[in-house]
Design a protein around this motif. Structure first.
Motif, short mmCIF file in Angstrom:
data_model
loop_
_atom_site.label_atom_id
_atom_site.label_comp_id
_atom_site.label_asym_id
_atom_site.label_seq_id
_atom_site.Cartn_x
_atom_site.Cartn_y
_atom_site.Cartn_z
N ILE A 116 0.81 -1.16 -0.13
CA ILE A 116 0.06 -0.14 0.02
C ILE A 116 0.91 1.25 -0.05
CG2 ILE A 116 -1.55 1.14 1.28
CD1 ILE A 116 -2.63 -1.56 2.50
N ARG A 117 2.05 1.23 0.80
CA ARG A 117 2.84 2.17 0.75
C ARG A 117 3.55 2.50 -0.42
NH1 ARG A 117 4.40 5.25 5.48
NH2 ARG A 117 6.79 4.77 5.26
N LYS A 118 3.95 1.32 -1.18
CA LYS A 118 4.39 1.45 -2.59
C LYS A 118 3.41 2.19 -3.48
CE LYS A 118 7.59 -2.31 -2.65
NZ LYS A 118 7.68 -3.73 -3.09
N LEU A 119 2.09 1.88 -3.29
CA LEU A 119 1.17 2.51 -4.40
C LEU A 119 0.95 3.72 -4.04
CD1 LEU A 119 -1.64 -0.30 -4.20
CD2 LEU A 119 -0.18 0.54 -6.02
N GLN A 120 1.49 4.26 -2.69
CA GLN A 120 1.15 5.51 -2.18
C GLN A 120 2.28 6.44 -2.88
OE1 GLN A 120 1.91 6.08 1.90
NE2 GLN A 120 1.09 8.37 1.94
N VAL A 121 3.72 6.01 -2.77
CA VAL A 121 4.69 6.60 -3.27
C VAL A 121 4.49 6.76 -4.72
CG1 VAL A 121 7.23 6.32 -3.87
CG2 VAL A 121 6.17 5.69 -1.40
N GLY A 122 4.11 5.68 -5.47
CA GLY A 122 3.77 5.58 -7.03
C GLY A 122 3.06 6.92 -7.31
N ALA A 123 1.76 7.03 -6.47
CA ALA A 123 0.60 7.99 -6.89
C ALA A 123 1.40 9.28 -6.73
CB ALA A 123 -0.35 7.88 -5.87
N THR A 124 2.12 9.55 -5.36
CA THR A 124 2.70 10.96 -5.36
C THR A 124 3.66 11.05 -6.42
OG1 THR A 124 2.91 9.98 -2.94
CG2 THR A 124 4.03 12.20 -3.50
N ILE B 224 3.26 10.30 -9.48
CA ILE B 224 2.36 10.60 -10.74
C ILE B 224 2.04 11.91 -10.43
CG2 ILE B 224 0.31 9.98 -11.84
CD1 ILE B 224 0.93 7.11 -11.53
N GLU B 225 1.60 12.30 -9.43
CA GLU B 225 1.22 13.63 -8.92
C GLU B 225 2.30 14.74 -9.43
OE1 GLU B 225 0.84 15.42 -5.32
OE2 GLU B 225 -0.41 16.58 -5.82
N LYS B 226 3.40 14.38 -9.24
CA LYS B 226 4.66 15.34 -9.59
C LYS B 226 4.78 15.21 -11.26
CE LYS B 226 7.29 14.39 -5.58
NZ LYS B 226 8.57 13.50 -5.06
N GLY B 227 3.98 14.36 -11.74
CA GLY B 227 4.23 14.22 -13.16
C GLY B 227 5.60 13.27 -13.55
N LYS C 129 -0.22 -0.06 -15.16
CA LYS C 129 -0.97 0.17 -16.59
C LYS C 129 -1.49 1.52 -16.55
CE LYS C 129 -2.33 -4.67 -17.40
NZ LYS C 129 -3.36 -5.38 -16.94
N MET C 130 -2.21 2.01 -15.54
CA MET C 130 -2.77 3.47 -15.34
C MET C 130 -1.73 4.38 -15.60
SD MET C 130 -4.65 4.80 -12.28
CE MET C 130 -2.93 5.41 -11.46
N ALA C 131 -0.42 4.13 -15.21
CA ALA C 131 0.83 5.00 -15.10
C ALA C 131 1.27 5.11 -16.37
CB ALA C 131 1.81 4.56 -14.26
N LYS C 132 1.08 3.90 -17.21
CA LYS C 132 1.56 3.82 -18.70
C LYS C 132 0.54 4.70 -19.40
CE LYS C 132 4.27 -0.21 -18.53
NZ LYS C 132 3.98 -1.77 -18.81
N GLY C 133 -0.80 4.39 -19.00
CA GLY C 133 -1.65 5.12 -19.91
C GLY C 133 -1.61 6.68 -19.68
N LEU C 134 -1.29 6.94 -18.37
CA LEU C 134 -1.30 8.53 -18.23
C LEU C 134 -0.06 9.29 -18.98
CD1 LEU C 134 -2.16 8.67 -14.44
CD2 LEU C 134 -3.48 9.53 -16.36
N LYS C 135 1.04 8.29 -19.02
CA LYS C 135 2.20 8.81 -19.78
C LYS C 135 1.99 9.16 -21.21
CE LYS C 135 6.81 7.64 -20.41
NZ LYS C 135 7.50 6.68 -21.48
#
Ligand code: ADP
Length: 620
Positions: A342-350, A352-355, A378-384
């Motif tokens: 969950i922490r990893k997901l949180q770091v990942g989300a942060t 992504i927020e930073k772009g 997959k979501m990160a790749k899509g956003l990219k």
């Protein structure tokens, strides 16, 4: 794409609310039952142990009571003689001596034994004296002496030891204490076959057998028994200490309580006390012997009584402690495994927020969390991809817009230079001016968009060379004088006394200065002042653009260098802009190895400052 390295266990241990909550739940769910079970087990062990102690003590007392009662029953049974004739007459004198001798030999507890007349006529109508001893046997060391001489015999007619049996009741006297130990007087009627009382048989009985039995009695290793007579004097006890038979213990409340018939079963709290005899904490029980009124007390030192249980209790405590320790060690480990993804997901989300779409989360738990991790990636790749498309679109759009804007600009300048312009009406001239201004704004927007698109694609090119910082700066200041004059703003440039070479791209530095100075003018009211000045540091030159304008409220300052960000406040409503200028300025300064920052106070003004490396420093 790189993956997010797992944050270390110790970092994790330091702080995470989810973890803390999970650990709490985990401990509550696993340690609580152990604690409760342990507590209940200890309570039950203690309870059953108390009952065991009580049972053992009561058993010992009952056994001793039985022994003592049997002693009396047996001894009195011997005294309750029944002769084989029917007459009223007593045992003939010649037989009496033999009977006494026989009784003495049969029972070593008898120290003295005598026949006593009960009165009335005997054979030949000879009257007898009630209460007068007729014959007596006395134990002296190993011999038995027999006394029939009337002068050495006593009259005991007034004593209970005579009157009770004379009425037909056996008699048990008070205990008395001699050098050879405690004694008691027992007497019983002698009957003929008609059940007539023809004589009384009285004996002085040694209690040494009871004394020995009490002295030897043990419970556990150190538990012991005390026997007191009905006056509270010690008949027998475990033999340690200074207490001698006959010692008066009626002062002890437990002794009094026993003699008053209170049953003490070693179960109550009052049954745990400091022993008068041993001076240590004991658990005690007590009982009155009903027929003779004596009291029996048992005392068992608590540490001895608890010795067996201590082992069991220690084992239970050890088991509970071990289980809790295991929970405390394993709990955080389990929770770490659970919370880490969950922490990893949180770091990942942060990120992504930073772009930053490059970093992937790496979760390998073989369960739904791993699936969630994959979905997240997959979501990160899509956003990219989305971001790339958007950048591409901006670039293409801006690029394609540039040509028509340039064409319009060209034709507009041709029109304004044309002589026929004189023939235009004022209205048309005004319209043309408006078109020109709009086209200028469009041109700036297209330029900024292209710059942003280039910056995102990493295609901004700066060509640095040593340049006297004063030249491009003063040029920019001069270029903006008319803009300042339009708002009656005083624009001052405090140049440096000597040339300072900085490593910059001249055009880019001008672009930066134009952006900052035009912002200072734009976001200041009429008659404000704008001051441009430098500060020389050992390895860099800092340039400040200071204005006495509207300023920026603190809470709106954080995102100032982000693209498209514009501060919304009533003073700046209606001022045009794209929100791209500061973003581009920052990009350019960073590219030229400088830094930019600002200080601003709402209502007072702002100062934007940036550093540029000195050229000679760079060459060293
Ligand atoms: P814009 O095109 O809106 O001027 P910028 O990126 O240059 O875009 O500036 C972003 C925002 O920062 C502006 O909209 C303005 O609100 C604020 N700003 C910039 N410079 C100043 C200044 N000197 N004083 C007050 N506000 C400023």
């Amino acid at each position: 794409m790189q993956s997010i390295t797992s944050s270390s266990f110790f970092q994790f241990i330091k702080g995470s609310e989810l973890r803390n909550r999970f650990i709490l739940y985990f401990i509550a769910l696993s340690a609580m039952p152990v604690l409760v079970l342990g507590g209940v087990a200890l309570y039950l062990i203690d309870l059953s142990h108390r009952q065991d102690i009580s049972k053992l003590e009561v058993q010992l007392i009952d056994q001793k009571v039985e022994e003592i009662e049997k002693f009396f029953a047996d001894t009195l049974g011997i005294l309750e003689l029944r002769v084989g004739f029917f007459q009223r007459s007593p045992i003939p004198p010649e037989s009496q001596i033999f009977v006494l001798e026989g009784l003495m030999e049969e029972n070593s507890a008898f120290q003295e034994i005598s026949f006593i007349d009960v009165g009335g006529l005997i054979a030949n109508n000879i009257p007898t004296v009630a209460g007068k001893e007729i014959a007596k046997a006395v134990r002296a060391e190993k011999n038995i002496s027999l006394i029939t001489d009337a002068t050495r015999l006593a009259n005991i007619s007034r004593l209970d030891s005579f009157t009770d049996p004379a009425r037909g009741e056996s008699f048990v006297g008070d205990v008395y204490y001699t050098l050879s130990g405690p004694m008691v007087t027992l007497s019983a009627p002698v009957r003929n076959k008609n059940n007539d009382i023809i004589q009384v048989l009285s004996a002085e009985v040694s209690l040494s057998e009871i004394h020995r039995s009490i002295k030897r009695a043990r419970i556990g290793t150190n538990g012991y028994v005390i026997l007191v007579d009905k006056e509270g004097a010690v008949i027998a006890h475990h033999g340690r200490g200074e207490i001698k038979p006959g010692t008066d213990l009626i002062g002890l409340s437990r002794v009094r309580a026993v003699l008053q018939g209170e049953i003490m079963d070693a179960l109550g709290d009052q049954d745990r006390y400091i022993s008068f005899f041993e001076g240590v904490p004991v658990v005690g029980a007590g009982k009155k012997i009903p027929k003779i009124g004596w009291g029996l007390l048992v005392e068992w030192p608590i540490n001895d009584a608890d010795a067996v249980m201590s082992d069991v209790r220690n084992q239970v405590v050890l088991y509970v402690l071990f289980s809790i320790l295991a929970v405390l060690v394993l709990g955080p480990l389990f929770v770490f495994r659970l919370v880490q993804p969950i922490r990893k997901l949180q770091v990942g989300a942060t990120e992504i927020e930073k772009g930053n779409f490059e970093k992937l989360v790496d979760i390998r738990t073989n369960d739904e969390l791993e699936d969630l991790g994959s979905a997240f990636n997959k979501m990160a790749k899509g956003l990219k991809r989305l971001k790339e498309l958007q950048e591409e679109f901006v670039f293409i759009a801006a690029h394609d817009l540039r040509a028509p804007v340039t064409v319009i600009k060209g034709y507009l300048s041709m029109i304004s230079e044309d002589r026929s312009m004189q023939s235009f009406t004022d209205n048309v001239k005004d319209y043309l001016e408006q078109i020109q201004k709009a086209n200028q704004r469009l041109e700036k927007l297209v330029k900024d968009l292209l710059e942003v698109a280039r910056s995102e694609a990493g295609r901004i090119v700066v060509e640095v060379k040593p340049i006297d910082v004063r030249d491009p700066v003063s040029e920019s200041v001069e270029g903006l004088r008319s803009l300042a004059a339009d708002k009656s703003i005083s624009l001052k440039y405090e140049s440096l006394p000597v040339a300072e070479l900085v490593l910059v791209d001249t055009d880019r530095l001008k672009e930066i200065m134009e952006n900052l100075i035009s912002n200072a003018i734009k976001y200041s009211p009429a008659n404000a002042t704008v001051r441009v000045f430098h500060e020389r540091k050992p390895s860099e030159i800092i340039t400040h653009v200071e204005d006495s304008g509207f300023g920026i409220p603190k809470e709106k300052q954080a995102k100032l260098f982000e693209k498209f960000y514009r501060v919304s406040m009533k003073e700046t409503q209606g001022i045009g802009g794209t929100g791209l200028g500061l973003f581009i300025v920052k990009e350019l300064i960073t590219k030229m190895n400088g830094k930019i920052w600002f200080e601003s106070e709402y209502g007072k003004g702002s100062t934007f400052s940036f550093s540029l490396p000195l050229a000679r420093q760079k060459q060293v």
